[in-house]
Design an enzyme around this catalytic site. Structure first.
Site, short mmCIF file in Angstrom:
data_model
loop_
_atom_site.label_atom_id
_atom_site.label_comp_id
_atom_site.label_asym_id
_atom_site.label_seq_id
_atom_site.Cartn_x
_atom_site.Cartn_y
_atom_site.Cartn_z
CD GLU A 192 -2.84 -1.11 0.44
OE1 GLU A 192 -3.31 -0.18 -0.10
OE2 GLU A 192 -3.59 -2.15 0.39
CE LYS A 207 -3.66 -11.60 7.27
NZ LYS A 207 -3.01 -11.23 6.16
#
Length: 433
Positions: A192, A207
């Protein structure tokens, strides 16, 4: 017999993932209906920019009022792919309260408030599925939750962020520096514009919390995960790794303590032997290595992000939830019966690779060895090499045996105080052995 009345599905978010979900629902409508036992109908799509052209989606379905959409009362499933904490959290709980099950890909929210969301789902008799939240298209959560339900998982070790794996792979294979590899990842669309969530380990930490909770039947939140980024990894670190027959990966590691009464979750760069299956995971791919008592060692590998891969996992959950809906049942919810203690990083037993800049004179190695002995840390190997540049300094590399991380950290701090230690050039944990 197939039910003719369709199951109604609302989509929250229509970006990279949401648009792929809508496309697959349309192009594979007949297959989905056959697999579910009833047709599915896209009943509404909540977006922020209603004027954007969305190919294949009826403009009449578009709305900017996500709250009104989830409150309709006639929805069977809400798919949430907007991300973030709010308004996603409120929209999900509102959907439960108005009779809809939820499929989500929101790792940040699930790592922060997963237990509360599961409780809300149970309260209203709904499903909460989120396979896409951890590893994109890779089937991982369902095998952990269902296929290994009768087993005893010891450890989950994984590469769960494609951006960081791409950067580290390029540094390893081409000799590029961190910034050069990051620039390439950005140019190719893997990183990004602001890569902080990836390179500082926030994405992987969320996660890891989800994985640890499912694998060990214990509530593990994002604040329980030790996190270190990989922005300080250098070409010199890779050279040291190669000298040991290793490479460097940003790893999410969830494991039981030695006595089985505790669990830890951590994310940090680590040296990994080239013989380990995760060492060969290249480019932007993800892989998770699971070690269990009965099944032994299993590895799950594939694309961990991207519109189509993530949509694949979302649609898999949609099929499962719709089947439950037709059966008048719900699938497995949160399993936190074990209630293991969540240990801090200091209690984790690991190994260190420490690179020191030291004075090139007699007695230095003895001083360094004394510090390790005083902290109760055993040395595995030592390598010392003079610089040969007239600086009077040498490079000293020490690799330890396994020890509590707190003892290893204390050792490093004590080494910094030695007059003969000019600086601690690098500290890297060693895993996978």
């Amino acid at each position: 017999m197939m039910r003719t009345r369709p199951l109604k599905v609302a989509l929250l978010g229509c970006g990279v993932v949401g648009s792929e979900v809508a496309r697959i629902m349309t192009t594979h409508a007949d297959d989905l209906a056959a697999r579910i036992g009833a047709p599915v109908e896209l009943a509404g799509v909540a977006v922020r920019r209603p004027d954007k052209v969305r190919e294949g989606i009826d403009p009449a379905l578009i709305t900017t009022d996500a709250t009104a959409l989830v409150k309709r009362g006639d929805l069977d499933v809400v798919i949430e792919v907007i991300g973030g904490i709010e308004p996603a959290r409120t929209l999900i709980t509102t959907a439960f309260a108005h009779g809809a099950s939820v499929v989500s890909a929101n790792k940040a929210l699930l790592a922060k408030d997963g237990s509360a969301l599961h409780a809300a789902a149970v309260e209203h008799g709904q499903d909460l599925y989120y396979e896409a939240a951890v590893a994109g298209a890779i089937p991982l959560l369902r095998p952990l939750r269902e296929s290994l339900a009768g087993d005893h998982v010891h450890r989950v070790l994984g590469i769960v962020n494609g951006t960081t794996n791409f950067i580290l792979d390029k540094m390893d294979s081409t000799g590029a520096g961190y910034q050069e590899a990051l620039d390439e990842a950005t140019a190719l669309g893997y990183a990004e514009a602001d890569p902080t969530a990836d390179v500082e380990g926030f994405d992987a930490a969320a996660k890891a919390a989800i994985l640890a909770g499912i694998a060990f039947h214990t509530r593990v939140g994002i604040d329980d995960v030790h996190r270190e980024g990989m922005t300080e990894v250098t070409a010199a670190d890779f050279a040291s790794a190669r000298a040991m027959g290793c490479t460097i990966k940003l790893l999410a590691i969830c494991e039981r303590g030695a006595d089985g009464s505790s669990v830890s979750a951590r994310v940090h760069p680590a040296m990994l032997p080239l013989s380990h299956p995760l060492a060969g995971v290249r480019e932007a791919y993800n892989a998770v290595f699971v070690e269990s008592e009965a099944a032994g060692r299993l590895m799950f590998y594939g694309p961990g992000a991207g519109g189509a891969p993530t949509a694949s996992a979302v649609l898999g959950d949609l099929v499962a939830v719709c089947r439950n809906r037709l059966a008048g049942a719900t699938g497995p919810g949160e399993s936190a019966y074990a209630g293991l203690t969540v240990s801090g990083m200091g209690d984790v037993v690991t190994r260190y690779h420490i690179s020191l800049d030291v004075a090139d004179k007699p007695g230095v190695l003895a001083q360094v060895a004394t510090v390790f002995a005083e902290q109760g840390v055993s040395i595995d190997t030592v390598r010392q090499q003079g610089r040969g540049d007239g600086s009077g300094e040498a490079s000293l590399v020490v690799v330890t045996h396994r020890a509590p991380d707190a003892a290893l950290s204390s050792t490093v701090e004590a080494l910094r105080k030695l007059d003969t230690v000019r600086g601690v050039a690098s500290i890297m944990r060693v895993e996978g052995e």
